[in-house]
Design a protein around this motif. Structure first.
Motif, PDB file in Angstrom:
ATOM      1  N   LEU A  89      -8.449  37.720  -6.245  1.00 24.40           N
ATOM      2  CA  LEU A  89      -8.703  36.287  -6.092  1.00 24.40           C
ATOM      3  C   LEU A  89      -7.428  35.520  -5.744  1.00 24.40           C
ATOM      4  O   LEU A  89      -7.475  34.480  -5.082  1.00 24.40           O
ATOM      5  CB  LEU A  89      -9.311  35.726  -7.389  1.00 24.40           C
ATOM      6  CG  LEU A  89     -10.728  36.217  -7.718  1.00 24.40           C
ATOM      7  CD1 LEU A  89     -11.161  35.711  -9.090  1.00 24.40           C
ATOM      8  CD2 LEU A  89     -11.730  35.755  -6.656  1.00 24.40           C
ATOM      9  N   ALA A  90      -6.283  36.033  -6.177  1.00 22.99           N
ATOM     10  CA  ALA A  90      -5.010  35.376  -5.862  1.00 22.99           C
ATOM     11  C   ALA A  90      -4.534  35.678  -4.440  1.00 22.99           C
ATOM     12  O   ALA A  90      -3.587  35.049  -3.966  1.00 22.99           O
ATOM     13  CB  ALA A  90      -3.944  35.816  -6.870  1.00 22.99           C
ATOM     14  N   SER A  91      -5.167  36.620  -3.788  1.00 21.48           N
ATOM     15  CA  SER A  91      -4.780  37.021  -2.431  1.00 21.48           C
ATOM     16  C   SER A  91      -5.544  36.190  -1.395  1.00 21.48           C
ATOM     17  O   SER A  91      -6.457  35.415  -1.743  1.00 21.48           O
ATOM     18  CB  SER A  91      -5.086  38.503  -2.235  1.00 21.48           C
ATOM     19  OG  SER A  91      -6.484  38.691  -2.087  1.00 21.48           O
ATOM     20  N   PRO A  92      -5.232  36.337  -0.087  1.00 19.44           N
ATOM     21  CA  PRO A  92      -6.013  35.626   0.948  1.00 19.44           C
ATOM     22  C   PRO A  92      -7.502  35.919   0.889  1.00 19.44           C
ATOM     23  O   PRO A  92      -8.312  35.105   1.325  1.00 19.44           O
ATOM     24  CB  PRO A  92      -5.388  36.151   2.249  1.00 19.44           C
ATOM     25  CG  PRO A  92      -3.979  36.491   1.874  1.00 19.44           C
ATOM     26  CD  PRO A  92      -4.073  37.043   0.482  1.00 19.44           C
ATOM     27  N   TRP A  93      -7.884  37.079   0.337  1.00 17.78           N
ATOM     28  CA  TRP A  93      -9.311  37.397   0.191  1.00 17.78           C
ATOM     29  C   TRP A  93     -10.011  36.354  -0.671  1.00 17.78           C
ATOM     30  O   TRP A  93     -11.165  36.015  -0.437  1.00 17.78           O
ATOM     31  CB  TRP A  93      -9.459  38.790  -0.440  1.00 17.78           C
ATOM     32  CG  TRP A  93     -10.864  39.231  -0.624  1.00 17.78           C
ATOM     33  CD1 TRP A  93     -11.669  39.872   0.289  1.00 17.78           C
ATOM     34  CD2 TRP A  93     -11.669  39.066  -1.800  1.00 17.78           C
ATOM     35  NE1 TRP A  93     -12.907  40.115  -0.241  1.00 17.78           N
ATOM     36  CE2 TRP A  93     -12.939  39.630  -1.523  1.00 17.78           C
ATOM     37  CE3 TRP A  93     -11.439  38.507  -3.047  1.00 17.78           C
ATOM     38  CZ2 TRP A  93     -13.965  39.653  -2.463  1.00 17.78           C
ATOM     39  CZ3 TRP A  93     -12.471  38.528  -3.980  1.00 17.78           C
ATOM     40  CH2 TRP A  93     -13.709  39.087  -3.686  1.00 17.78           C
ATOM     41  N   GLY A  94      -9.317  35.833  -1.669  1.00 22.16           N
ATOM     42  CA  GLY A  94      -9.921  34.869  -2.578  1.00 22.16           C
ATOM     43  C   GLY A  94     -10.302  33.566  -1.912  1.00 22.16           C
ATOM     44  O   GLY A  94     -11.226  32.873  -2.356  1.00 22.16           O
TER      45      GLY A  94
END
Length: 258
Positions: free
Chosen positions: A111-116
């Motif tokens: 979630l903290a990554s660009p995926w989030g």
């Protein structure tokens, strides 16, 4: 006679001696380096293993896992997520559950990554409901879906049992998650509990079986339960064997030169 003697060419035997003796010395030095390299195979000496930390009583001390820290979740969100994923993938006689495997941290890191924030997806409207086979096309980010989904779980828990979800008994947690899976708990308009449950279940399984570098699958225990070899460099030494070969799993970290 003395001047004539000074203009005579140098003694060839002396020059040849110096030439060949120098070549021989150089050859000996180079040969020694190459010979040593061949004998040693250009290999570095393996570093001595670090001593295992121990307590004053002589017992092995727990090593801190610095990968298990939140980058997105609040403490409350982390506790709800840990409680939910442990019921989806519980501990049993075969091995640890999702909580021990660090699945909540895996989800937090995703979630903290660009995926989030759906960073690599087409994000322009119109947002219309697609066919059942097309999946959701949501106007809000995954982080917002997760925020609202965890709030929905907590609200349903308080409404049904007057208690926070992490503090419920296992059968009560299962009852809440079942309502979520059936779509009887609404997350927000357009996103049912079923959509959030499916997302939570998918992330749980990813956290159990993905490479430990992503935060879950602690100590590759998820792989060990499935006898999955992980990231091996080669299978040539076993590929012709008829029987199943159990291998000690390897992570991508194991291939870093030390």
């Amino acid at each position: 006679m003395a001047e004539q003697h000074n203009h005579q060419p140098p003694d060839r035997s002396r020059r040849q001696f110096l030439k060949y003796s120098g070549a021989a010395i150089s050859g000996a030095v180079i040969g020694g380096v190459i010979g040593g390299a061949i004998a040693g195979g250009f290999k570095k000496k393996a570093p001595a293993p670090a001593p295992t930390p121990t307590t004053p009583g002589g017992q092995a001390a727990a090593v801190a896992d610095y990968n298990q820290a939140t980058m997105y979740f609040t403490q409350s969100q982390l506790q709800i997520t840990q409680a939910a994923v442990e019921r989806i993938f519980p501990k049993d006689d075969l091995g640890p559950g999702a909580a021990e495997l660090g699945v909540a941290y895996y989800i937090d890191h995703q979630l903290a990554s660009p995926w989030g924030i759906n960073g690599r997806e087409y994000r322009t409207g119109p947002y219309v409901k697609g066919e059942a086979t097309q999946g959701d096309y949501q106007s809000i980010h995954r982080t917002e879906v997760f925020n609202l989904g965890l709030i929905a779980i907590q609200d349903a828990s308080m409404k049904k049992y007057n208690n926070k979800f992490p503090d419920l008994a296992d059968d009560q947690k299962d009852a809440i998650l079942t309502l979520l899976e059936k779509g009887d708990i609404e997350v927000i308009n357009g996103i049912t509990g079923t959509s959030f449950f499916n997302l939570l279940r998918t992330l749980t399984l990813e956290g159990v079986y993905a490479d430990p570098l992503y935060g879950g699958n602690k100590n590759m225990q998820g792989w060990k339960m499935r006898k999955y070899p992980g990231n091996q460099m080669s299978y040539t030494n076993i590929m012709e064997k008829a029987e199943f070969v159990t291998m000690e799993p390897m992570s991508l970290r194991d291939h870093i030169a030390h």
